[in-house]
Motif scaffolding. Structure first.
Motif, mmCIF file in Angstrom:
data_model
loop_
_atom_site.group_PDB
_atom_site.id
_atom_site.type_symbol
_atom_site.label_atom_id
_atom_site.label_comp_id
_atom_site.label_asym_id
_atom_site.label_seq_id
_atom_site.Cartn_x
_atom_site.Cartn_y
_atom_site.Cartn_z
ATOM 1 N N LYS A 199 0.816 -1.218 0.000
ATOM 2 C CA LYS A 199 0.000 0.000 0.000
ATOM 3 C C LYS A 199 0.845 1.260 0.000
ATOM 4 C CE LYS A 199 -4.461 -1.452 0.931
ATOM 5 N NZ LYS A 199 -5.679 -0.995 0.429
ATOM 6 N N ASN A 200 1.807 1.390 0.884
ATOM 7 C CA ASN A 200 2.738 2.522 0.850
ATOM 8 C C ASN A 200 4.048 2.001 0.290
ATOM 9 O OD1 ASN A 200 1.237 4.657 1.905
ATOM 10 N ND2 ASN A 200 1.575 3.947 3.991
ATOM 11 N N CYS A 201 4.384 2.463 -0.879
ATOM 12 C CA CYS A 201 5.573 1.967 -1.553
ATOM 13 C C CYS A 201 6.775 2.824 -1.170
ATOM 14 C CB CYS A 201 5.348 2.012 -3.067
ATOM 15 S SG CYS A 201 6.734 1.421 -4.014
ATOM 16 N N TYR A 202 7.766 2.220 -0.567
ATOM 17 C CA TYR A 202 9.001 2.911 -0.240
ATOM 18 C C TYR A 202 10.065 2.508 -1.247
ATOM 19 C CZ TYR A 202 6.824 4.009 4.188
ATOM 20 O OH TYR A 202 5.982 4.489 5.137
ATOM 21 N N ILE A 203 10.612 3.477 -1.920
ATOM 22 C CA ILE A 203 11.660 3.223 -2.898
ATOM 23 C C ILE A 203 12.925 3.900 -2.398
ATOM 24 C CG2 ILE A 203 12.399 3.575 -5.282
ATOM 25 C CD1 ILE A 203 9.403 3.782 -6.020
ATOM 26 N N ASN A 204 14.008 3.185 -2.427
ATOM 27 C CA ASN A 204 15.280 3.726 -1.962
ATOM 28 C C ASN A 204 16.096 4.184 -3.156
ATOM 29 O OD1 ASN A 204 18.345 3.126 -1.365
ATOM 30 N ND2 ASN A 204 17.338 3.644 0.566
ATOM 31 N N TYR A 205 16.645 5.388 -3.071
ATOM 32 C CA TYR A 205 17.523 5.922 -4.111
ATOM 33 C C TYR A 205 18.926 6.030 -3.547
ATOM 34 C CZ TYR A 205 13.162 7.272 -6.352
ATOM 35 O OH TYR A 205 11.926 7.255 -6.926
ATOM 36 N N ARG A 206 19.909 5.828 -4.416
ATOM 37 C CA ARG A 206 21.290 5.924 -3.978
ATOM 38 C C ARG A 206 22.120 6.571 -5.079
ATOM 39 N NH1 ARG A 206 24.077 1.181 -0.851
ATOM 40 N NH2 ARG A 206 22.125 1.586 0.170
ATOM 41 N N ILE A 207 22.900 7.544 -4.695
ATOM 42 C CA ILE A 207 23.844 8.165 -5.618
ATOM 43 C C ILE A 207 25.202 8.197 -4.936
ATOM 44 C CG2 ILE A 207 22.023 9.602 -6.617
ATOM 45 C CD1 ILE A 207 23.593 11.983 -5.210
ATOM 46 N N ASN A 208 26.210 8.587 -5.684
ATOM 47 C CA ASN A 208 27.549 8.757 -5.137
ATOM 48 C C ASN A 208 28.066 10.097 -5.624
ATOM 49 O OD1 ASN A 208 30.664 8.430 -5.627
ATOM 50 N ND2 ASN A 208 30.092 7.069 -3.947
ATOM 51 N N ALA A 209 28.759 10.810 -4.767
ATOM 52 C CA ALA A 209 29.379 12.079 -5.149
ATOM 53 C C ALA A 209 30.765 12.143 -4.531
ATOM 54 C CB ALA A 209 28.521 13.252 -4.683
ATOM 55 N N ASN A 210 31.667 12.846 -5.222
ATOM 56 C CA ASN A 210 33.003 13.005 -4.654
ATOM 57 C C ASN A 210 33.594 14.331 -5.075
ATOM 58 O OD1 ASN A 210 34.021 12.544 -7.318
ATOM 59 N ND2 ASN A 210 33.929 10.349 -6.933
ATOM 60 N N SER A 211 34.573 14.752 -4.308
ATOM 61 C CA SER A 211 35.290 15.991 -4.603
ATOM 62 C C SER A 211 36.709 15.878 -4.083
ATOM 63 C CB SER A 211 34.584 17.194 -3.957
ATOM 64 O OG SER A 211 34.701 17.130 -2.550
ATOM 65 N N LYS A 212 37.555 16.800 -4.549
ATOM 66 C CA LYS A 212 38.931 16.916 -4.072
ATOM 67 C C LYS A 212 39.127 18.337 -3.569
ATOM 68 C CE LYS A 212 40.764 13.641 -7.391
ATOM 69 N NZ LYS A 212 41.564 13.453 -8.589
ATOM 70 N N SER A 213 39.989 18.506 -2.637
ATOM 71 C CA SER A 213 40.280 19.832 -2.102
ATOM 72 C C SER A 213 40.727 20.769 -3.222
ATOM 73 C CB SER A 213 41.385 19.723 -1.046
ATOM 74 O OG SER A 213 41.684 20.991 -0.532
ATOM 75 N N ASN A 214 40.223 21.974 -3.226
ATOM 76 C CA ASN A 214 40.532 22.995 -4.231
ATOM 77 C C ASN A 214 40.152 22.593 -5.650
ATOM 78 O OD1 ASN A 214 41.677 24.834 -2.343
ATOM 79 N ND2 ASN A 214 43.499 23.530 -2.294
ATOM 80 N N ASP A 215 39.176 21.726 -5.775
ATOM 81 C CA ASP A 215 38.701 21.282 -7.082
ATOM 82 C C ASP A 215 37.182 21.163 -7.000
ATOM 83 O OD1 ASP A 215 38.740 20.477 -9.704
ATOM 84 O OD2 ASP A 215 39.782 18.588 -9.353
ATOM 85 N N ASP A 216 36.534 20.969 -8.134
ATOM 86 C CA ASP A 216 35.090 20.843 -8.150
ATOM 87 C C ASP A 216 34.678 19.405 -7.844
ATOM 88 O OD1 ASP A 216 34.359 23.554 -8.699
ATOM 89 O OD2 ASP A 216 35.244 23.277 -10.681
ATOM 90 N N ALA A 217 33.391 19.159 -7.866
ATOM 91 C CA ALA A 217 32.861 17.862 -7.457
ATOM 92 C C ALA A 217 32.059 17.231 -8.595
ATOM 93 C CB ALA A 217 31.992 18.038 -6.224
ATOM 94 N N LYS A 239 23.779 6.309 -11.717
ATOM 95 C CA LYS A 239 23.716 5.240 -12.719
ATOM 96 C C LYS A 239 24.887 5.389 -13.686
ATOM 97 C CE LYS A 239 18.810 4.664 -12.033
ATOM 98 N NZ LYS A 239 17.471 4.839 -12.549
ATOM 99 N N LYS A 240 24.625 5.609 -14.983
ATOM 100 C CA LYS A 240 25.706 5.744 -15.953
ATOM 101 C C LYS A 240 26.037 7.208 -16.247
ATOM 102 C CE LYS A 240 24.863 1.365 -18.270
ATOM 103 N NZ LYS A 240 24.600 0.691 -19.541
ATOM 104 N N SER A 241 25.471 8.131 -15.473
ATOM 105 C CA SER A 241 25.693 9.565 -15.701
ATOM 106 C C SER A 241 26.608 10.155 -14.644
ATOM 107 C CB SER A 241 24.357 10.325 -15.640
ATOM 108 O OG SER A 241 23.504 9.906 -16.664
ATOM 109 N N SER A 242 27.336 11.147 -15.056
ATOM 110 C CA SER A 242 28.156 11.932 -14.139
ATOM 111 C C SER A 242 27.861 13.405 -14.387
ATOM 112 C CB SER A 242 29.643 11.673 -14.367
ATOM 113 O OG SER A 242 29.956 10.342 -14.029
ATOM 114 N N ILE A 243 27.688 14.144 -13.311
ATOM 115 C CA ILE A 243 27.379 15.566 -13.402
ATOM 116 C C ILE A 243 28.396 16.324 -12.571
ATOM 117 C CG2 ILE A 243 25.653 17.352 -12.985
ATOM 118 C CD1 ILE A 243 23.560 14.977 -12.959
ATOM 119 N N ASP A 244 29.205 17.138 -13.240
ATOM 120 C CA ASP A 244 30.162 17.984 -12.528
ATOM 121 C C ASP A 244 29.430 19.200 -11.987
ATOM 122 O OD1 ASP A 244 32.261 16.285 -13.231
ATOM 123 O OD2 ASP A 244 32.692 17.408 -15.071
#
Length: 143
Positions: free
Chosen positions: A5-23, A28-33
């Motif tokens: 009746k109440n559908c719970y869907i879990n989403y998961r992403i990954n993100a990373n960054s380096k000091s003095n740089d962007d993230a 899935k198969k996409s990457s977004i800077d």
């Protein structure tokens, strides 16, 4: 995790960054800077713009979804979103959208489509709990 009746869907992403740089966000198969430094603030999206991009993606996904359910055809859409950010505390306060649907289909009921987008959009409903949303849907005839 799914629940009857109440559908719970879990989403998961990954993100990373380096000091003095962007993230980068990896979904899935996409990457977004995105920008975390001042050096690329003019060329990469910032977190607020990514947030609005998610809002836009929700709306456009639902246009496609409801075109099948409401049985109308369209060629393309244009969506413009404007938002006001408050400074203290920093948050989105007001979102205004203008959605143009290019179609000659007389079955396209924009009032019902708008109601469905506002009722069934996951991101839309999450955002409207904390911020005012106003908008319009307009149909443009195909030439």
């Amino acid at each position: 995790m799914l629940k009857y009746k109440n559908c719970y869907i879990n989403y998961r992403i990954n993100a990373n960054s380096k000091s003095n740089d962007d993230a980068t966000i990896h979904i899935k198969k996409s990457s977004i800077d995105f920008v975390t430094t001042n050096s690329t603030s003019k060329s990469l999206p910032n977190p607020a713009e990514l947030f609005l991009g998610s809002f836009a993606a929700c709306m456009l996904k639902n246009v496609e979804r409801f075109s099948k359910m409401m049985k109308f055809e369209y060629q393309k859409t244009d969506l413009e979103i404007n938002a006001d950010r408050l400074e203290n505390p920093p948050r989105m306060d007001n979102i205004v959208y203008s959605l143009i649907i290019y179609s000659n289909d007389e079955k396209l009921n924009t009032r019902l489509l708008k109601k469905n987008i506002e009722k069934h959009g996951t991101i839309y409903n999450t955002v409207k709990r904390s911020c005012q949303i106003t908008g319009m849907i307009k149909v443009e005839s195909l030439q």
